[in-house]
Motif scaffolding. Structure first.
Motif, PDB file in Angstrom:
ATOM      1  N   THR A  38       0.809  -1.222   0.000  1.00 44.59           N
ATOM      2  CA  THR A  38       0.000   0.000   0.000  1.00 44.59           C
ATOM      3  C   THR A  38       0.844   1.275   0.000  1.00 44.59           C
ATOM      4  O   THR A  38       0.316   2.377  -0.081  1.00 44.59           O
ATOM      5  N   VAL A  39       2.151   1.125   0.129  1.00 47.11           N
ATOM      6  CA  VAL A  39       3.001   2.314   0.228  1.00 47.11           C
ATOM      7  C   VAL A  39       3.302   2.881  -1.153  1.00 47.11           C
ATOM      8  O   VAL A  39       3.584   2.138  -2.090  1.00 47.11           O
ATOM      9  N   GLY A  40       3.262   4.194  -1.265  1.00 48.72           N
ATOM     10  CA  GLY A  40       3.464   4.850  -2.550  1.00 48.72           C
ATOM     11  C   GLY A  40       4.890   4.820  -3.021  1.00 48.72           C
ATOM     12  O   GLY A  40       5.816   4.527  -2.280  1.00 48.72           O
ATOM     13  N   LEU A  41       5.071   5.143  -4.304  1.00 47.28           N
ATOM     14  CA  LEU A  41       6.382   5.036  -4.935  1.00 47.28           C
ATOM     15  C   LEU A  41       7.255   6.254  -4.647  1.00 47.28           C
ATOM     16  O   LEU A  41       8.468   6.182  -4.694  1.00 47.28           O
ATOM     17  N   GLY A  42       6.627   7.396  -4.369  1.00 44.83           N
ATOM     18  CA  GLY A  42       7.431   8.577  -4.093  1.00 44.83           C
ATOM     19  C   GLY A  42       7.823   9.315  -5.350  1.00 44.83           C
ATOM     20  O   GLY A  42       7.351   9.030  -6.449  1.00 44.83           O
ATOM     21  N   GLU A  43       8.723  10.305  -5.189  1.00 45.34           N
ATOM     22  CA  GLU A  43       9.094  11.149  -6.324  1.00 45.34           C
ATOM     23  C   GLU A  43      10.062  10.469  -7.258  1.00 45.34           C
ATOM     24  O   GLU A  43      10.701   9.476  -6.933  1.00 45.34           O
ATOM     25  N   LYS A  44      10.192  11.131  -8.419  1.00 43.99           N
ATOM     26  CA  LYS A  44      11.078  10.581  -9.432  1.00 43.99           C
ATOM     27  C   LYS A  44      12.511  11.029  -9.203  1.00 43.99           C
ATOM     28  O   LYS A  44      12.760  12.106  -8.676  1.00 43.99           O
ATOM     29  N   PHE A  45      13.421  10.182  -9.621  1.00 42.09           N
ATOM     30  CA  PHE A  45      14.801  10.620  -9.782  1.00 42.09           C
ATOM     31  C   PHE A  45      15.456   9.759 -10.840  1.00 42.09           C
ATOM     32  O   PHE A  45      14.998   8.676 -11.163  1.00 42.09           O
ATOM     33  N   ASP A  46      16.526  10.297 -11.414  1.00 39.74           N
ATOM     34  CA  ASP A  46      17.167   9.658 -12.549  1.00 39.74           C
ATOM     35  C   ASP A  46      17.907   8.367 -12.195  1.00 39.74           C
ATOM     36  O   ASP A  46      18.262   8.153 -11.032  1.00 39.74           O
ATOM     37  N   VAL A  47      18.167   7.595 -13.239  1.00 41.95           N
ATOM     38  CA  VAL A  47      18.956   6.378 -13.029  1.00 41.95           C
ATOM     39  C   VAL A  47      20.352   6.730 -12.536  1.00 41.95           C
ATOM     40  O   VAL A  47      20.950   6.020 -11.731  1.00 41.95           O
ATOM     41  N   VAL A  48      20.887   7.858 -13.024  1.00 38.35           N
ATOM     42  CA  VAL A  48      22.153   8.345 -12.463  1.00 38.35           C
ATOM     43  C   VAL A  48      21.839   9.588 -11.650  1.00 38.35           C
ATOM     44  O   VAL A  48      21.478  10.622 -12.188  1.00 38.35           O
ATOM     45  N   SER A  49      21.948   9.474 -10.335  1.00 38.92           N
ATOM     46  CA  SER A  49      21.636  10.603  -9.463  1.00 38.92           C
ATOM     47  C   SER A  49      22.185  10.251  -8.095  1.00 38.92           C
ATOM     48  O   SER A  49      22.591   9.121  -7.845  1.00 38.92           O
ATOM     49  N   ARG A  50      22.194  11.247  -7.192  1.00 39.00           N
ATOM     50  CA  ARG A  50      22.693  10.925  -5.862  1.00 39.00           C
ATOM     51  C   ARG A  50      21.830   9.861  -5.196  1.00 39.00           C
ATOM     52  O   ARG A  50      22.333   8.985  -4.492  1.00 39.00           O
ATOM     53  N   GLU A  51      20.520   9.954  -5.440  1.00 42.37           N
ATOM     54  CA  GLU A  51      19.624   8.954  -4.845  1.00 42.37           C
ATOM     55  C   GLU A  51      20.020   7.552  -5.274  1.00 42.37           C
ATOM     56  O   GLU A  51      20.096   6.627  -4.454  1.00 42.37           O
ATOM     57  N   SER A  52      20.270   7.388  -6.579  1.00 47.64           N
ATOM     58  CA  SER A  52      20.568   6.033  -7.057  1.00 47.64           C
ATOM     59  C   SER A  52      21.930   5.568  -6.553  1.00 47.64           C
ATOM     60  O   SER A  52      22.135   4.383  -6.287  1.00 47.64           O
ATOM     61  N   MET A  53      22.851   6.510  -6.379  1.00 53.38           N
ATOM     62  CA  MET A  53      24.156   6.143  -5.836  1.00 53.38           C
ATOM     63  C   MET A  53      24.011   5.674  -4.392  1.00 53.38           C
ATOM     64  O   MET A  53      24.640   4.706  -3.968  1.00 53.38           O
ATOM     65  N   LEU A  54      23.166   6.385  -3.638  1.00 51.05           N
ATOM     66  CA  LEU A  54      22.943   5.976  -2.253  1.00 51.05           C
ATOM     67  C   LEU A  54      22.363   4.570  -2.217  1.00 51.05           C
ATOM     68  O   LEU A  54      22.697   3.759  -1.352  1.00 51.05           O
ATOM     69  N   LEU A  55      21.465   4.297  -3.148  1.00 51.17           N
ATOM     70  CA  LEU A  55      20.869   2.961  -3.170  1.00 51.17           C
ATOM     71  C   LEU A  55      21.875   1.913  -3.634  1.00 51.17           C
ATOM     72  O   LEU A  55      21.827   0.759  -3.193  1.00 51.17           O
ATOM     73  N   ALA A  56      22.800   2.311  -4.504  1.00 52.68           N
ATOM     74  CA  ALA A  56      23.851   1.378  -4.910  1.00 52.68           C
ATOM     75  C   ALA A  56      24.704   1.023  -3.691  1.00 52.68           C
ATOM     76  O   ALA A  56      25.101  -0.130  -3.501  1.00 52.68           O
ATOM     77  N   ASN A  57      24.950   2.033  -2.860  1.00 54.35           N
ATOM     78  CA  ASN A  57      25.670   1.786  -1.600  1.00 54.35           C
ATOM     79  C   ASN A  57      24.937   0.716  -0.794  1.00 54.35           C
ATOM     80  O   ASN A  57      25.547  -0.189  -0.227  1.00 54.35           O
ATOM     81  N   ASN A  58      23.597   0.849  -0.785  1.00 54.52           N
ATOM     82  CA  ASN A  58      22.791  -0.134  -0.058  1.00 54.52           C
ATOM     83  C   ASN A  58      23.009  -1.535  -0.607  1.00 54.52           C
ATOM     84  O   ASN A  58      23.118  -2.503   0.144  1.00 54.52           O
ATOM     85  N   VAL A  59      22.998  -1.651  -1.919  1.00 49.59           N
ATOM     86  CA  VAL A  59      23.155  -2.976  -2.547  1.00 49.59           C
ATOM     87  C   VAL A  59      24.477  -3.589  -2.091  1.00 49.59           C
ATOM     88  O   VAL A  59      24.537  -4.744  -1.687  1.00 49.59           O
TER      89      VAL A  59
END
Lengths: 154, 177, 659
Positions: C335-356
């Protein structure tokens, strides 16, 4: 410029260097330091069967001493590292090796983490791509921003 | 439905892990089973306790089923096991041979004199080399060796009455046939 | 009398925990204030009674009350006072009491500092922490009672294990547990949010500081443990990938991932489901660790008296807590929403890569720790998984992540350009490659491992410094002086810089000590000299001295450099008569560039001794790195955003204005 570079290298060398030599009046405990180094490298990857949480190199258990003696003798007799380890594994099983051998039953162990990394990375990439095409939530409206600020500043 | 399925993965993985952890509660991580079970018993020659100049040769044992019991005078658990060994010897049907591990003759003989000698013969392994060859890592340990000289079973730790009747006796019966 | 008061207090605390963990939840569900109002008082009462129980047990140690079985098993009248008090957590029962006490401290903190969230959320938060407490208190009362009596009382105790008679014992367990147990708060936040349906930016903003505090404690706790092992165990090792060490390291890895994931959620209201899952996993790994060490399922140096009966209890508790949390997750996550958009290359995606990377690394540690059990339970034989496996796999997995650390912080939010990042990092790349060749060469030999390690360490350090320089540069136009520029940058930014810097320092320490440490085993008679590099170790002999509860053979080694004495080392061989054990106490001369480490072996003929001399280059950088990381976390916490004082002042100002 070159002189500066050389001076820098020299300074770094002195700063970092810790070279060692076997010299002086204290005699090495081992008769054959080269052999002993081989023994040490090997026994650090082997498990003591009595004190099972130490390596064969560090354990003071009588069996550990016996096994180190046995390894020393075998190395002196010219056996290779692999032959010595095979000798121990034939008698004590893979348990004695801290480095698990790669066989069918340990493929998951050795490759699992890398698979996880690849699957995770790929999964993330796919998910990020999907986000681009999905209508992502609109950024918070003015009203919502005000509400959040209110909540946080209360 | 499909969407929910992927969110169940963490729970599923957790429950699988729990299954293994549960099984693990009944296992002993310290026990090192012997890879020699099913393989020929290493042949050795050793002095015989109490018989000066005589040598025990394990190769001579071919043709009979026998037990090799690794023990020592300094081993407390061996004392616990001793009465069971004595009972086994009394039956006259179980051939138990001793391997006196990293011990002195005098102390070994003292223990046997005080508590009885269940062994047909006792081979001495003062420096523990025979033990290493057999993958001994503690005392007492007992090997059951068949007529062809193959190790069929290894008992790690003292033999109790329960182990004697549930494991050893049935195996011996089978091997004797 | 005192132990009985302690026992009774525990039972009272248990009752309050039951109230705290159940009734308020019903109250939120049924909207009954009488029930929800029970939450805070019950939590605080629980805290009070647990503290009383803790004091009672420690008093028993202080007073040498050997009619308490636990005291008799872990203490002795000759044990110095500090260790007598610390012995409370020297065994299974007492360490569980420590666990529960620290959980109570965190719960108390939550009741005091979480004030401005919706009431229902806050109540659920406290209730979840109560539920965790119920299980542990039940475990203590029914299976691991530290107040059990010993009748007739022992004349004296069996003493604390001499290995534990060290200042490390006073600090390491409490600090470690503060971290370990502290992740229960993030866990409770996650559960409360799933129950509430209120997973959003505010939730992330609230969870982050609590997670960071726990993370800081865990970082310090693990560092203390490592340093203690280094100087205590006598052979210069500092990490063994032992099951218990792994049990503390896995929550650390996931906790680090969580802090980064919370940043994405806080910024973009995105990946909330993932963040919630991480919050559940961090604490679950803490709980799993507790199980592994006390159930007898794995062998470990630190394993407490293991008991499958206790193991079963904890396992059932794990199924209820973790299973319940993951079930709730499966039900609510869709039920949780997807949230805002961000690019495949972005700080957000880098942070998530750190998570991986971090999660894969944690997974590798978990796999390696449990694999022997896995194989044994499937009847596939017995194997051992030790440092050779972990060193190889863990480092291989972390390496790409460490490289990404340089790119991530430089990436712009929402949309970043790799080429642009590349240009900014050119200098860092050159310095790193240069150092990767130069430093190993200067140290004596270049190997692939040392080159890669130095590259990554210098890479992390130099990219972090470039970050700082960039930040200052972009602000130059807007700020009149450099000082104002620097002062105006948020503390959270400095916190991040310091934490990343700490990692770089840590990597350099590990790489250099592993690549260049040396060991010499020598036989020394009095006045013999062992030459190591340009240092000489002169053996001056051994004297017998008596300590408070031990006898020691203390050696004296004069260390000379160019014939000038630079230090004197006194390694000891101690005999503790109560337990009859012999301890090797090495003596260490720590240094920025290297440690000198001498340890006595065995006495030989003619008053000679076997001696082991280690040179450990840059080993202190390992713990310095950890401390710098922790400081970074503390700085991030001090950021204006989280200041409670600020918030109070703002509230008061508002009220004054409205008046």
């Amino acid at each position: 410029m070159k002189k500066l570079l050389i001076l820098l290298l020299l300074a770094l060398n002195i700063f970092f260097s810790t070279n060692l030599a076997f010299a002086g009046e204290a005699k090495p405990l081992a008769e054959d330091p080269v052999l002993e180094a081989r023994l040490k490298a090997m026994s650090q990857e082997l498990r003591c069967l009595v004190c099972q949480n130490t390596t064969l190199a560090d354990s003071s258990a009588p069996l550990a001493e016996d096994l180190r003696k046995e390894i020393r003798e075998q190395l002196r007799a010219g056996k290779t590292d692999k032959e010595v380890i095979d000798y121990l594994v034939a008698r004590y099983g893979d348990f004695v090796r801290y480095r698990p051998p790669l066989k069918a039953s340990t493929v998951l162990l050795w490759l699992g983490p890398f698979a996880l990394l690849l699957i995770g990375g790929f999964g993330l990439f796919l998910q990020l791509r999907r986000r681009q095409t999905m209508a992502g939530d609109a950024p918070l409206t003015e009203e919502e921003v005000r509400k959040v600020r209110e909540l946080l500043n209360k | 439905m499909n969407r929910m399925a992927k969110f169940l993965i963490p729970l599923a993985l957790f429950l699988i892990a729990v299954g293994f952890l549960f099984k693990g509660l009944f296992l002993d991580p310290h026990e090192v089973p012997s890879p020699l079970v099913g393989k020929p018993a290493p042949v050795f020659q050793a002095p015989i306790l109490g018989e000066v100049g005589k040598t025990f040769n394990s190769a001579d044992m071919k043709g009979q089923v026998w037990l090799l019991n690794v023990w020592a005078s300094w081993c407390g658990a061996c004392r616990d096991e001793h009465p069971v060994l004595m009972d086994m010897a009394k039956t006259g049907q179980i051939a138990t041979y001793g391997l006196d591990y990293k011990d002195t003759d005098a102390e070994a003989q003292a223990v046997l004199a005080a508590n009885g000698n269940p062994y047909k013969k006792v081979a001495t392994d003062a420096d523990g080399k025979i033990g290493i060859n057999y993958g001994v890592y503690g005392v007492p340990e007992t090997y059951i060796i068949d007529k062809a000289g193959v190790i069929r079973y290894k008992q790690i730790g003292p033999i109790t009455d329960e182990i004697l009747f549930t494991k050893i006796v049935p195996l011996l019966k089978e091997l004797q046939r | 009398m005192i132990p009985e008061i302690g026992q009774f207090s525990l039972i009272l605390a248990f009752c309050f925990a039951i109230v705290q963990g159940t009734l308020p939840l019903m109250g939120v569900w049924k909207n009954q204030a009488t029930l929800t109002n029970l939450a805070v008082p019950a939590a605080r009462a629980q805290f009070v009674f647990i503290v009383i129980a803790f004091i009672c047990l420690d008093y028993s140690f202080y007073a040498n009350d050997f009619s308490v079985l636990y005291v008799a098993s872990n203490s002795n009248s000759h044990l110095p006072l500090a260790y007598r008090l610390a012995a409370l957590w020297g065994g299974h029962e007492g360490s569980m009491l420590l666990w529960v006490s620290i959980l109570a401290v965190w719960t108390m903190a939550v009741t005091m500092f979480v004030k401005d969230l919706p009431e229902s959320f806050r109540i659920r938060l406290i209730a979840v922490m109560g539920m965790v407490s119920i299980g542990f208190l039940a475990f203590i009362i029914f299976t691991s009672n530290p107040f059990e009596r010993l009748i007739p009382a022992a004349l004296d105790g069996r003493d604390l294990n001499p290995l534990l008679q060290d200042p490390g014992m006073v600090f390491h367990p409490p600090v470690l547990y503060m971290g370990y147990v502290g992740f229960s708060v993030a866990f409770a936040f996650a559960i409360a949010a799933l129950l509430d349906g209120s997973l959003d930016i505010a939730w992330a903003r609230w969870t982050r500081p609590w997670t960071t505090v726990a993370w800081v404690f865990l970082t310090l706790g693990i560092a203390f443990g490592s340093k203690w092992a280094y100087y205590e165990l006598g052979w210069g090792g500092w990490w063994f990938w032992d099951a218990v060490e792994n049990a503390s390291f896995m929550p650390w890895l996931v906790g680090t991932a969580l802090i980064h994931s919370l940043a994405v959620t806080e910024k973009r209201d995105a990946f909330k489901v993932w963040t919630v899952l991480l919050s559940i996993c961090a604490f679950s790994l803490s709980l799993l660790g507790t199980f592994l060490v006390r159930s007898g399922v794995l062998t470990s140096v630190h394993a407490f008296a293991t008991d499958p009966g206790r193991g079963l209890f904890i396992l059932i508790y794990l199924i209820v807590v973790i299973g319940g949390a993951l079930l709730l997750f499966a039900l609510r996550a869709p039920t949780v929403g997807l949230g805002e958009k961000f690019d495949v290359v972005s700080r957000e995606s880098m942070l998530l890569a750190n998570n991986v990377v971090l999660v894969a690394a944690a997974g590798s540690v978990l796999l390696g720790t449990l694999y022997p059990l896995l194989m044994d339970s499937l009847g596939a034989g017995k194997i051992s998984v030790g440092p050779p496996y972990f060193d190889a796999v863990f480092v291989a997995i972390m390496a790409p992540g460490l490289f990404l650390m340089g790119l991530g912080p430089l990436a712009k939010w929402k949309k970043a350009s790799l080429p642009e990042i590349g240009t900014r990092l050119r200098v860092a790349a050159v310095i790193s490659v240069f150092s990767a060749l130069l430093i190993p060469f200067a140290m004596g030999k270049i190997t692939l491992m040392t080159a890669v390690g130095v590259f990554l360490g210098i890479w992390v350090v130099s990219t972090t410094l470039i970050l700082l320089r960039n930040r200052i540069k972009t602000r130059q136009a807007a700020t009149p002086t450099l000082l104002e520029n620097i002062k105006g940058i948020p503390l959270a930014f400095y916190g991040m810089l310091l934490a990343h810097l700490g990692i770089g320092v840590f990597i350099l320490g590990v790489t250099l000590v592993k690549g260049y440490e040396s060991e010499q085993d020598v036989r020394m008679e009095v006045n013999d000299v062992a030459k190591v590099g340009n240092l000489s170790f002169l053996f001056k002999g051994v004297q017998e001295i008596a300590g408070p509860n031990y006898l020691s053979s203390q050696g004296t080694f004069s260390v000379l450099s160019n014939s000038k004495e630079i230090t004197v080392l006194h390694p000891e061989k101690r005999f503790y008569p109560v337990q009859g054990s012999v301890m090797t106490e090495a003596d260490i001369q720590p240094g920025v560039v290297k440690d000198l480490y001498v340890s006595l072996g065995e006495p030989l003929e003619n008053g000679a001794w076997s001696v082991r001399i280690y040179i450990k280059p840059f080993v202190q950088w390992i713990w310095a790195g950890a401390i710098i990381m922790a400081l970074g976390g503390i700085l991030a916490l001090s950021d204006r955003r989280y200041r409670i004082v600020n918030r109070k002042a703002a509230k008061e100002a508002q009220e004054a204005f409205e008046a």
